[in-house]
Scaffold this active site. Structure first.
Site: not given
Ligand code: WQD
Length: 342
Positions: A153, A157, A128
């Site tokens: 997490y 990785k 990741s």
């Molecule tokens: C993206 C943006 C949120 C939900 C994560 C893991 C990473 C990988 C992919 C496993 C952020 C914002 C989110 C919502 C929002 N997973 N958001 N409202 O954090 O980049 O990565 O998922 O490997 O390890 O860390 O992705 O989709 O959670 O968030 O505003 O209801 O969307 O705060 O800025 P992220 P995400």
């Protein structure tokens, strides 16, 4: 790849695993799935068969279980392993850190030892972009420092990458590819398989998709004061089918080789939260009313890949754009509003 492979997918009932199983079968390979179903559903298996054209062998196995994995390798002759199995909820990893270290590291170590015992020489590992932690410069390249992860997490990785790297260095036959995923979203174009997180989705797109079906009542944007073009966080979203195909390219690269290699699997483009919501609104034909909320702890402003190494060495690049990612997600979510549950 000319010759057909028989590939074991640990965690193959999960979101990325199931899409990779289908793409492997579509490319003429055979699939064996090991999954303990802790965060996935066996209901995906008939859909994998429907799309891939053949019933994959399935073992309800915890990859941490040495005897169960030995039994599987005694029953199934496999050419390579793709290791998806692992706990992956970032907030949960903070609360339950020892569970994440025990599960994600024991599974990797157990798998490597069983592979060595059974003469299975090739592994592709689901890593990741979180291994990069917070970096000042973008886009991210594979030679940039890793390990300053902001959560357990991500650390599991990073540590698994090191464990696999060192196992390859100690072996005269193990070949390993580490794929650093950016933000996988989307669904198979058929709409028959897709992302089905348990409980309230942590990630943006599955939450937006469930909001669009009415399953979630409010949509919050976590922070609008980041140093980005519209104040919301920017991420490198990649279609899960492009990601699945990258695994096939990784197998073609490593089978027959010894050693290890790391690749970023992203598009090289970044989209903000607001841009994703806008794209999804167009895909589903509905206005999606969102509300700004405070920043989410641990979020970094901008993260996107330099995918040129994968293009150069794997002959792979992402082909599906954000519009396609949203359209395919909507087809899955609108046809399966409760995921595999109903
Ligand atoms: C993206 C943006 C949120 C939900 C994560 C893991 C990473 C990988 C992919 C496993 C952020 C914002 C989110 C919502 C929002 N997973 N958001 N409202 O954090 O980049 O990565 O998922 O490997 O390890 O860390 O992705 O989709 O959670 O968030 O505003 O209801 O969307 O705060 O800025 P992220 P995400």
């Amino acid at each position: 790849m000319s010759n057909k492979l028989r590939v074991l997918l640990t965690g193959g009932c999960g979101y990325i695993g199931s899409h990779t199983a289908v793409e492997l079968m579509r490319a003429g390979h055979e699939v064996v799935i090991a999954d303990n179903l802790v965060n996935s559903s066996a209901a995906v298996l008939p859909r994998i068969e429907e799309l891939g054209g053949k019933k994959p062998a399935f073992y309800n196995v915890d990859v941490c279980d040495k005897a169960a994995l030995d039994d599987l390798f005694n029953r199934e002759s496999v050419d390579a392993v793709i290791h998806f199995a692992g706990l992956k909820c970032v907030p949960e990893s903070v609360e339950k850190s020892t569970l994440y270290y025990r599960n994600n590291l024991t599974s990797t170590i157990n798998l490597l030892e069983r592979m060595a015992d059974h003469g299975v020489n090739y592994i592709v590992f689901s890593s990741s972009a979180t291994v990069y932690g917070e970096q000042d410069t973008m886009p991210l390249r594979e030679d940039m420092p890793t390990g300053a992860c902001t959560n357990p997490y991500g650390m599991t990785k990073h540590m698994s990458e090191i464990i696999i790297r060192d196992a390859a260095k100690a072996s005269d036959s193990l070949g390993a590819v580490l794929l650093r995923y950016f933000n996988p979203i989307g669904a198979d174009a058929s709409g028959r398989i897709g992302e089905d997180p348990q409980g309230i989705p942590n990630n943006l797109l599955p939450y937006v998709a469930q909001f669009a079906t009415g399953r979630r009542k409010r949509l919050f944007v976590n922070g609008n004061d980041y140093p980005t073009r519209d104040g919301t966080c920017i991420r490198d979203y990649i279609h899960v089918t492009d990601l699945a195909i990258a695994h096939i390219k990784a197998l073609e690269f490593i089978v027959g080789k010894q050693g290890h290699e790391v690749f970023n699997i992203g598009t090289g483009n970044g989209y903000s939260v607001l841009e994703v919501i806008e794209a999804f609104s167009k895909a589903c034909g509905k206005e999606l009313k969102y509300e700004f909320a405070p920043r989410r702890a641990g979020d970094i402003p901008t993260c996107y890949a330099d995918p040129s190494k994968a293009e150069r060495l794997l002959g792979w690049r992402a082909e599906r754009d954000l519009k396609r990612m949203c359209e395919d997600t909507w087809r899955w979510q609108s046809n399966n509003p409760m995921g595999y549950g109903k």
